[in-house]
Design a protein around this motif. Sequence first.
Motif, short mmCIF file in Angstrom:
data_model
loop_
_atom_site.label_atom_id
_atom_site.label_comp_id
_atom_site.label_asym_id
_atom_site.label_seq_id
_atom_site.Cartn_x
_atom_site.Cartn_y
_atom_site.Cartn_z
N SER A 217 0.82 -1.23 0.00
CA SER A 217 0.00 0.00 0.00
C SER A 217 0.84 1.27 0.00
O SER A 217 0.31 2.35 0.21
CB SER A 217 -0.90 0.06 1.24
N GLU A 220 -0.20 4.57 -1.89
CA GLU A 220 -1.38 5.25 -1.33
C GLU A 220 -1.06 5.87 0.02
O GLU A 220 -1.50 6.98 0.34
CB GLU A 220 -2.55 4.28 -1.16
N TYR A 232 -7.23 5.15 6.43
CA TYR A 232 -6.73 4.13 5.50
C TYR A 232 -6.49 2.81 6.24
O TYR A 232 -6.85 1.73 5.76
CB TYR A 232 -5.44 4.61 4.83
N ASN A 236 -9.63 1.16 4.56
CA ASN A 236 -9.16 0.69 3.25
C ASN A 236 -8.42 -0.64 3.32
O ASN A 236 -8.61 -1.51 2.47
CB ASN A 236 -8.24 1.73 2.59
N ILE A 237 -7.53 -0.76 4.31
CA ILE A 237 -6.69 -1.97 4.33
C ILE A 237 -7.54 -3.24 4.54
O ILE A 237 -7.46 -4.16 3.73
CB ILE A 237 -5.53 -1.82 5.35
N LYS A 239 -10.59 -3.68 3.87
CA LYS A 239 -11.47 -3.81 2.70
C LYS A 239 -10.71 -4.39 1.50
O LYS A 239 -11.21 -5.24 0.77
CB LYS A 239 -12.02 -2.43 2.34
N THR A 240 -9.48 -3.93 1.31
CA THR A 240 -8.66 -4.41 0.19
C THR A 240 -8.54 -5.93 0.21
O THR A 240 -8.58 -6.59 -0.82
CB THR A 240 -7.22 -3.81 0.30
N TYR A 241 -8.40 -6.48 1.43
CA TYR A 241 -8.12 -7.91 1.54
C TYR A 241 -9.37 -8.78 1.62
O TYR A 241 -9.28 -9.98 1.82
CB TYR A 241 -7.13 -8.16 2.68
N ARG A 242 -10.52 -8.14 1.41
CA ARG A 242 -11.73 -8.97 1.23
C ARG A 242 -11.67 -9.67 -0.11
O ARG A 242 -12.38 -10.64 -0.35
CB ARG A 242 -12.98 -8.08 1.27
N ASN A 243 -10.85 -9.15 -0.98
CA ASN A 243 -10.64 -9.78 -2.28
C ASN A 243 -9.58 -10.87 -2.12
O ASN A 243 -8.45 -10.59 -1.71
CB ASN A 243 -10.18 -8.68 -3.26
N ASN A 246 -6.16 -10.36 -3.72
CA ASN A 246 -5.31 -9.41 -2.99
C ASN A 246 -4.68 -10.07 -1.77
O ASN A 246 -3.51 -9.86 -1.46
CB ASN A 246 -6.12 -8.18 -2.55
N SER A 247 -5.49 -10.87 -1.07
CA SER A 247 -4.98 -11.58 0.12
C SER A 247 -3.88 -12.55 -0.27
O SER A 247 -2.85 -12.66 0.40
CB SER A 247 -6.11 -12.36 0.81
#
Length: 290
Positions: A217, A220, A232, A236-237, A239-243, A246-247
Amino acid sequence: PLLPKNLPNLVRSVGVPEALRGEVWQRMTGASGQQEEIVETYRILITKESPDDKVILRDIHRTFPAHDFFKESGGVGQESLYRIAKAYSVYDSEIGYCQGQSFLIAALLLQMPEEQAFGVLVKIMHNHGLRDMFRENFEQLQLRLYQLDRLIEATMPDLWNHFSECGIEAHMYASQWFLTVFTAKFPLFLVMRVLDLFLLEGFQAVFQVALAILKVSKRELLEQDFEGLMKYYRVNIPKTYRNNDNSHHLMQVATKQIKLKKLKKYEKDWLRIKAEERAKEDPVLRLERE
């Protein structure tokens, strides 16, 4: 127990398969060899009163509230969670129940039956050094945060300078990462992978994942001011790793690109700084603290 030789490589590269995780975690922590005594101890502990009852009950309702197993008040999941948290607080009265511990317990409960989850929790707290984080004014946590700071300074100096200018300190975002081993606020897919690694490598795993998050990250993070950074981290962090992709990428970065150098040196430095602070302290204050 003897573990297969290729287990460390498999854990680092792909993680433990979901179907085997409960069994493998018990083997990795050594809890599987003490099944009978764990079950016996647990049955006695759950009959006792805990001084932490109110805090435990308050935490239980906030633990993975969207997950089917835990969302029902008074349901099977919440009841098991309550019993384990209560049993541990009686078992380890020096530490008692620590806020956020319910997330770790919940992660264990999703992989194995209640008694076994209690056994693995005891092993994680005692053998993986998690309980030390909560002792003596959180000194071990302070040490870990100091080490994290030095690692950021050494490997991402631009980010380190940006944090310093914005007044961001490691405890503001990383305390929870260390105290709950990323089990709070992060999606379960990632939580399980981090725990796989943590059971293999202890707190080294937390450093690797923390540095990987910052590395991924970084662009950003460098654009945010103090308020933006705090938001963030909070929003954001996770949330990003709900994908899942990305994880998965994050764990690849953590295990393949992050090298932890000089952890021991930073520990010595920190101990020296603490000793100097203590030497300057008023002896009466020191006595009171000790």
